[in-house]
Design a protein around this motif. Structure first.
Motif, PDB file in Angstrom:
ATOM      1  N   PRO A 137       0.802  -1.234   0.000  1.00  0.00           N
ATOM      2  CA  PRO A 137       0.000   0.000   0.000  1.00  0.00           C
ATOM      3  C   PRO A 137       0.832   1.280   0.000  1.00  0.00           C
ATOM      4  O   PRO A 137       0.374   2.322  -0.461  1.00  0.00           O
ATOM      5  CB  PRO A 137      -0.822  -0.117   1.299  1.00  0.00           C
ATOM      6  N   ASN A 138       2.093   1.218   0.499  1.00  0.00           N
ATOM      7  CA  ASN A 138       2.923   2.424   0.591  1.00  0.00           C
ATOM      8  C   ASN A 138       3.581   2.786  -0.743  1.00  0.00           C
ATOM      9  O   ASN A 138       4.189   3.841  -0.871  1.00  0.00           O
ATOM     10  CB  ASN A 138       4.006   2.207   1.668  1.00  0.00           C
ATOM     11  N   ALA A 139       3.494   1.915  -1.758  1.00  0.00           N
ATOM     12  CA  ALA A 139       4.106   2.203  -3.061  1.00  0.00           C
ATOM     13  C   ALA A 139       3.218   3.187  -3.820  1.00  0.00           C
ATOM     14  O   ALA A 139       2.035   2.928  -4.041  1.00  0.00           O
ATOM     15  CB  ALA A 139       4.275   0.909  -3.852  1.00  0.00           C
ATOM     16  N   SER A 140       3.813   4.324  -4.210  1.00  0.00           N
ATOM     17  CA  SER A 140       2.998   5.385  -4.819  1.00  0.00           C
ATOM     18  C   SER A 140       3.439   5.762  -6.230  1.00  0.00           C
ATOM     19  O   SER A 140       2.810   6.597  -6.871  1.00  0.00           O
ATOM     20  CB  SER A 140       3.061   6.645  -3.946  1.00  0.00           C
ATOM     21  N   LEU A 141       4.557   5.174  -6.703  1.00  0.00           N
ATOM     22  CA  LEU A 141       5.043   5.525  -8.041  1.00  0.00           C
ATOM     23  C   LEU A 141       5.482   4.256  -8.773  1.00  0.00           C
ATOM     24  O   LEU A 141       6.214   3.431  -8.233  1.00  0.00           O
ATOM     25  CB  LEU A 141       6.229   6.503  -7.933  1.00  0.00           C
ATOM     26  N   MET A 142       5.012   4.116 -10.003  1.00  0.00           N
ATOM     27  CA  MET A 142       5.382   2.978 -10.852  1.00  0.00           C
ATOM     28  C   MET A 142       5.984   3.545 -12.138  1.00  0.00           C
ATOM     29  O   MET A 142       5.349   4.348 -12.817  1.00  0.00           O
ATOM     30  CB  MET A 142       4.122   2.166 -11.179  1.00  0.00           C
ATOM     31  N   VAL A 143       7.233   3.158 -12.434  1.00  0.00           N
ATOM     32  CA  VAL A 143       7.872   3.576 -13.689  1.00  0.00           C
ATOM     33  C   VAL A 143       7.990   2.329 -14.563  1.00  0.00           C
ATOM     34  O   VAL A 143       8.534   1.309 -14.131  1.00  0.00           O
ATOM     35  CB  VAL A 143       9.272   4.180 -13.446  1.00  0.00           C
ATOM     36  N   ILE A 144       7.467   2.390 -15.782  1.00  0.00           N
ATOM     37  CA  ILE A 144       7.550   1.250 -16.704  1.00  0.00           C
ATOM     38  C   ILE A 144       8.419   1.666 -17.887  1.00  0.00           C
ATOM     39  O   ILE A 144       8.058   2.549 -18.662  1.00  0.00           O
ATOM     40  CB  ILE A 144       6.154   0.805 -17.182  1.00  0.00           C
ATOM     41  N   GLU A 145       9.586   1.040 -17.977  1.00  0.00           N
ATOM     42  CA  GLU A 145      10.545   1.365 -19.029  1.00  0.00           C
ATOM     43  C   GLU A 145      10.162   0.655 -20.320  1.00  0.00           C
ATOM     44  O   GLU A 145       9.652  -0.469 -20.288  1.00  0.00           O
ATOM     45  CB  GLU A 145      11.933   0.908 -18.569  1.00  0.00           C
ATOM     46  N   HIS A 146      10.403   1.297 -21.485  1.00  0.00           N
ATOM     47  CA  HIS A 146      10.030   0.735 -22.790  1.00  0.00           C
ATOM     48  C   HIS A 146       8.564   0.287 -22.763  1.00  0.00           C
ATOM     49  O   HIS A 146       8.215  -0.822 -23.164  1.00  0.00           O
ATOM     50  CB  HIS A 146      10.919  -0.465 -23.148  1.00  0.00           C
ATOM     51  N   ALA A 147       7.698   1.180 -22.300  1.00  0.00           N
ATOM     52  CA  ALA A 147       6.275   0.822 -22.131  1.00  0.00           C
ATOM     53  C   ALA A 147       5.637   0.401 -23.451  1.00  0.00           C
ATOM     54  O   ALA A 147       4.670  -0.361 -23.469  1.00  0.00           O
ATOM     55  CB  ALA A 147       5.517   2.014 -21.537  1.00  0.00           C
TER      56      ALA A 147
ATOM     57  N   SER B 271      11.605   6.449 -28.834  1.00  0.00           N
ATOM     58  CA  SER B 271      11.176   6.820 -30.200  1.00  0.00           C
ATOM     59  C   SER B 271      11.933   5.963 -31.218  1.00  0.00           C
ATOM     60  O   SER B 271      13.020   5.483 -30.923  1.00  0.00           O
ATOM     61  CB  SER B 271      11.460   8.296 -30.450  1.00  0.00           C
ATOM     62  N   PRO B 272      11.381   5.773 -32.439  1.00  0.00           N
ATOM     63  CA  PRO B 272      10.065   6.231 -32.873  1.00  0.00           C
ATOM     64  C   PRO B 272       8.976   5.252 -32.413  1.00  0.00           C
ATOM     65  O   PRO B 272       9.224   4.061 -32.315  1.00  0.00           O
ATOM     66  CB  PRO B 272      10.194   6.219 -34.397  1.00  0.00           C
ATOM     67  N   LEU B 273       7.797   5.803 -32.142  1.00  0.00           N
ATOM     68  CA  LEU B 273       6.676   4.979 -31.679  1.00  0.00           C
ATOM     69  C   LEU B 273       5.862   4.486 -32.874  1.00  0.00           C
ATOM     70  O   LEU B 273       5.534   5.262 -33.770  1.00  0.00           O
ATOM     71  CB  LEU B 273       5.758   5.816 -30.788  1.00  0.00           C
ATOM     72  N   SER B 274       5.521   3.201 -32.893  1.00  0.00           N
ATOM     73  CA  SER B 274       4.630   2.677 -33.935  1.00  0.00           C
ATOM     74  C   SER B 274       3.203   3.148 -33.643  1.00  0.00           C
ATOM     75  O   SER B 274       2.899   3.609 -32.536  1.00  0.00           O
ATOM     76  CB  SER B 274       4.663   1.144 -33.929  1.00  0.00           C
ATOM     77  N   ASP B 275       2.316   2.984 -34.631  1.00  0.00           N
ATOM     78  CA  ASP B 275       0.909   3.356 -34.423  1.00  0.00           C
ATOM     79  C   ASP B 275       0.307   2.537 -33.284  1.00  0.00           C
ATOM     80  O   ASP B 275      -0.475   3.045 -32.475  1.00  0.00           O
ATOM     81  CB  ASP B 275       0.096   3.127 -35.707  1.00  0.00           C
ATOM     82  N   THR B 276       0.681   1.242 -33.217  1.00  0.00           N
ATOM     83  CA  THR B 276       0.176   0.376 -32.142  1.00  0.00           C
ATOM     84  C   THR B 276       0.664   0.882 -30.789  1.00  0.00           C
ATOM     85  O   THR B 276      -0.094   0.946 -29.817  1.00  0.00           O
ATOM     86  CB  THR B 276       0.655  -1.078 -32.359  1.00  0.00           C
ATOM     87  N   GLY B 277       1.960   1.242 -30.723  1.00  0.00           N
ATOM     88  CA  GLY B 277       2.531   1.769 -29.476  1.00  0.00           C
ATOM     89  C   GLY B 277       1.816   3.033 -29.030  1.00  0.00           C
ATOM     90  O   GLY B 277       1.479   3.190 -27.851  1.00  0.00           O
ATOM     91  N   LYS B 278       1.541   3.933 -29.981  1.00  0.00           N
ATOM     92  CA  LYS B 278       0.825   5.187 -29.653  1.00  0.00           C
ATOM     93  C   LYS B 278      -0.572   4.874 -29.117  1.00  0.00           C
ATOM     94  O   LYS B 278      -1.026   5.476 -28.143  1.00  0.00           O
ATOM     95  CB  LYS B 278       0.709   6.068 -30.909  1.00  0.00           C
ATOM     96  N   ALA B 279      -1.261   3.914 -29.786  1.00  0.00           N
ATOM     97  CA  ALA B 279      -2.635   3.560 -29.376  1.00  0.00           C
ATOM     98  C   ALA B 279      -2.637   3.006 -27.953  1.00  0.00           C
ATOM     99  O   ALA B 279      -3.517   3.328 -27.146  1.00  0.00           O
ATOM    100  CB  ALA B 279      -3.227   2.550 -30.350  1.00  0.00           C
ATOM    101  N   ARG B 280      -1.637   2.171 -27.630  1.00  0.00           N
ATOM    102  CA  ARG B 280      -1.574   1.582 -26.283  1.00  0.00           C
ATOM    103  C   ARG B 280      -1.365   2.665 -25.228  1.00  0.00           C
ATOM    104  O   ARG B 280      -2.056   2.687 -24.201  1.00  0.00           O
ATOM    105  CB  ARG B 280      -0.413   0.590 -26.211  1.00  0.00           C
ATOM    106  N   LEU B 281      -0.384   3.533 -25.456  1.00  0.00           N
ATOM    107  CA  LEU B 281      -0.064   4.549 -24.442  1.00  0.00           C
ATOM    108  C   LEU B 281      -1.238   5.530 -24.271  1.00  0.00           C
ATOM    109  O   LEU B 281      -1.531   5.952 -23.155  1.00  0.00           O
ATOM    110  CB  LEU B 281       1.222   5.295 -24.819  1.00  0.00           C
ATOM    111  N   LYS B 282      -1.902   5.866 -25.386  1.00  0.00           N
ATOM    112  CA  LYS B 282      -3.058   6.778 -25.293  1.00  0.00           C
ATOM    113  C   LYS B 282      -4.173   6.141 -24.457  1.00  0.00           C
ATOM    114  O   LYS B 282      -4.793   6.802 -23.615  1.00  0.00           O
ATOM    115  CB  LYS B 282      -3.574   7.099 -26.698  1.00  0.00           C
ATOM    116  N   ALA B 283      -4.421   4.839 -24.684  1.00  0.00           N
ATOM    117  CA  ALA B 283      -5.469   4.151 -23.920  1.00  0.00           C
ATOM    118  C   ALA B 283      -5.159   4.174 -22.433  1.00  0.00           C
ATOM    119  O   ALA B 283      -6.055   4.351 -21.596  1.00  0.00           O
ATOM    120  CB  ALA B 283      -5.601   2.707 -24.411  1.00  0.00           C
TER     121      ALA B 283
END
Length: 687
Positions: free
Chosen positions: A554-564, A594-606
């Protein structure tokens, strides 16, 4: 031989397999019907000739003429250059990579037919690496479009074309379906397949590409019908099986557990717990999927189901995909059930020797009423005295064969009830199609106290700012996850990546404890790292995706995901669910390269747009398609190869209406149809 028997009996005739034949096996092209259903991905038009003078740059055309000149040139690099004359104009043929045989094929005076894209060149119009074949004058043109099939490097296109054409002649393609069950206006299966492999040159290519042509519609309907029939068959077979009826007793373990819990169930948890309890009272096996968003409280619902089974004198097994998740369940269940006098056994791959032998003996004798573990639960030496309920968590992470194995663990000749759990919600269209025989319970509200997680997206160049934010969080006494991906399916690279990130964060965060967690660490070491992080002695945990499910700090407040951008949407959502479990506002940072594919952009936007797991699942289905979403490739579950659940909703509805009548009135034909389309894969629907 009757058609139904021909399909069932058909098997590969090849014995000693050449390279191309092995490649065909790898592509699943084992039977004649498999080859007949291996459809072209595009077509080439070799039905007409274009005069060189009439051809336009950028066009793919076929020309025929006499080779006037052919030589090897060395400027700017070694290449074969020929000149083709068809009487209207000349064309340069250029080969940057070539064999001596090609040079002989293009000897001056030879008549050749060439096909390729016309380009403008320094010495006039040219084709680079065209398809060439010597012909005699008056050689007839193809009378249909030439198919181009999905293939592999070991399987030449020409070999595959011959194999498909030959299989089309042999494959049993007679009509199986009564005319009344097929949507009006569609051709027979034989006509549809012959047309799609060799379309007439006058057909509108757009109708082939968008798959709206009646021949495509016939194939899609047949596939959807086979899929619906196989679901109904699995449902019928399951209805004939017997399971122990497990009644809820007044004042029993179920009620005592509810009274002892340190929190109140949500209305959604109470509703699904009642649905499961009702199923367990029947004498046929429950086959239910319990789905809910990350943190919705599925474990306590599973514990209540287990309490019903154990109170009735039966054993319960809970299987999870990773030791971390299995241990998370184990700790919670021990905390809830041991005070009520229930013995909980623990079985994982890391438990070996005498400790394992003793645990296996407790399971076989029935002394252990509840068994929690990983794949170790289904190993050969594990036998249950009276297995009444099997619970599989994160069911999409297990192969179907493993789920079948767990169900066969009971010694008493009765099927155990099966409860599958998933934190990846399954969109309704997918559930109706792939799980026609599965009851679905949904926990559609989160327990009080969960704070929504804010999601931010940064380019990798902003890494220093992200590390500065980690420094701030750690200074406030909060904790941080940093997740590294699996790179190119390589555990070695994955390990290097996590280790290197761990080293850099140790240097950047002096005075703070930075831990490392990855799949190759011994179980005891993993447990020690997790205990330190959960206990608050460690501020930052660098991990691979082993922390995707089951970790609750419960005390974890930040999640960093590399190469998301390399993660699937549902996996990103699962990882994000590791924070926001306490009262502190939490943030999930998605770092991309970068560069982000269209699929990558769609995932991050969602991910930025919504925290709703059901909406995430819907978008994930749109991006990935049903096969990948369901994990069908790893599980053996039948994929829809041709039909699309959204675009072909009307055909799906027609197949759903036709299937019950066909199965009831003509079961042999229904079985032959399933065999034609699914072969042995239909077995997997029984899991």
């Amino acid at each position: 031989m009757p058609e139904a028997a021909a399909i069932a009996a058909e098997s590969p005739a090849r014995k000693e397999k050449s390279g191309p034949q092995k490649a065909m096996d790898k592509l699943g092209l084992l039977r004649d019907i498999d080859l007949a259903l291996h459809l072209p991905m595009r077509y080439e038009d070799e039905t007409r000739l274009t005069r060189i003078a009439d051809a336009h740059e950028g066009q793919t055309v076929q020309c025929e003429g006499i080779v006037r000149d052919c030589r090897v040139e060395f400027r700017p690099r070694r290449q074969l250059v020929a000149r083709l004359d068809d009487g209207s104009d000349e064309l340069v043929l250029r080969f940057l990579n070539f064999y001596p045989s090609q040079q002989k094929q293009l000897a001056p005076g030879t008549r050749v037919r060439v096909r390729g894209e016309l380009r403008g060149g320094f010495f006039g119009r040219e084709m680079v690496h065209p398809v060439c074949k010597p012909v005699a004058e008056g050689t007839p043109l193809a009378d249909a479009l030439t198919p181009v099939y999905p293939t592999s490097a070991q399987l030449p296109q020409a070999y595959l074309r011959k194999a498909v054409a030959s299989a089309l002649q042999r494959a049993p393609l007679d009509e199986l379906l009564p005319p009344a069950s097929v949507p009006p206006g569609l051709p027979s299966l034989r006509e549809a397949l012959h047309f799609l492999h060799h379309p007439r040159p006058d057909v509108a290519l757009a109708t082939l590409q968008d798959q709206t042509h009646p021949a495509w519609q016939r194939l899609k309907f047949e596939e959807l019908l086979a899929q619906q029939l196989s679901q109904l068959q699995a449902q019928q077979e399951r209805a004939a099986l017997r399971a122990p009826p497990l009644a809820t007793m007044s004042g029993g373990l179920h009620e005592r557990l509810l009274a002892a819990l340190p929190f109140q169930l949500t209305a959604a948890q109470r509703r699904v717990a009642e649905e499961i309890a009702t199923d367990l009272q029947r004498d046929r096996p429950m086959h239910r999927l319990l789905q809910g968003d990350v943190g919705a409280g599925k474990t306590v619902v599973a514990a209540l189901a287990a309490a019903v089974a154990m109170d009735a004198g039966w054993q319960c097994a809970l299987m999870a995909p990773t030791e971390i998740l299995a241990e998370q369940h184990f700790r919670k269940l021990v905390q809830w059930l041991e005070p009520l006098g229930i013995g909980v056994a623990w079985l994982t791959g890391s438990r070996k020797g005498k400790a394992r032998t003793q645990m296996v003996a407790r399971v076989a004798s029935g002394e252990a009423a509840l068994v929690v573990g990983t794949h170790a639960v289904i190993q050969d030496d594990v036998q249950f005295a009276r297995l009444g309920l099997a619970i599989v968590d994160e069911q999409h992470r297990f192969g179907v064969a493993q789920r079948l194995q767990l169900k066969r663990k009971s010694l008493v000749g009765m099927e155990p009830h099966l409860l599958m759990m998933s934190a990846t919600p399954i969109p309704r269209t997918l559930a109706m199609t792939y799980f026609a025989d599965l009851d679905v319970s949904t926990i559609d509200e989160l327990p009080p106290g969960r704070t929504p997680v804010l999601t931010k997206v940064f380019a990798d160049s902003k890494r220093e700012q992200v590390i500065a934010r980690i420094r701030d969080e750690a200074a406030k006494g909060r904790q941080v996850y940093w997740v590294c991906p699996l790179i190119e399916e390589s555990e070695t690279l994955d390990l290097q990546n996590a280790t290197e990130t761990h080293r850099l964060l140790c240097e950047a965060l002096p005075g703070h404890s930075v831990g490392l967690l990855h799949g190759r660490m011994p179980a005891a070491e993993k447990a020690a790292v997790m205990a330190q992080f959960a206990g608050g002695q460690m501020q930052v945990l660098v991990a691979t995706t082993v922390i995707e499910v089951g970790v609750d700090v419960p005390n974890a407040s930040l999640m960093v995901i590399e190469h998301a951008e390399r993660f699937g949407l549902s996996q990103l959502h699962q990882l994000r669910g590791r924070v926001g479990r306490g009262a502190v506002a939490s943030v999930c940072v998605l770092l991309y390269t970068s560069p982000l594919s269209d699929t990558g952009k769609a995932r991050l936007k969602a991910m930025v747009d919504t925290n709703d797991g059901f909406e995430i699942a819907r978008r994930d289905l749109d991006i990935r398609g049903p096969g990948e979403f369901m994990g069908a490739r790893q599980s053996g579950a039948p994929l829809l190869r041709f039909a699309d659940l959204n675009e072909d909703a009307a055909l799906l509805e027609q197949a759903r209406r036709a299937a019950p009548a066909l199965l009831q009135r003509q079961p042999a034909l229904a079985q032959a149809h399933v065999q034609r389309w699914l072969g042995g894969r239909a077995e997997y629907l029984k899991a």
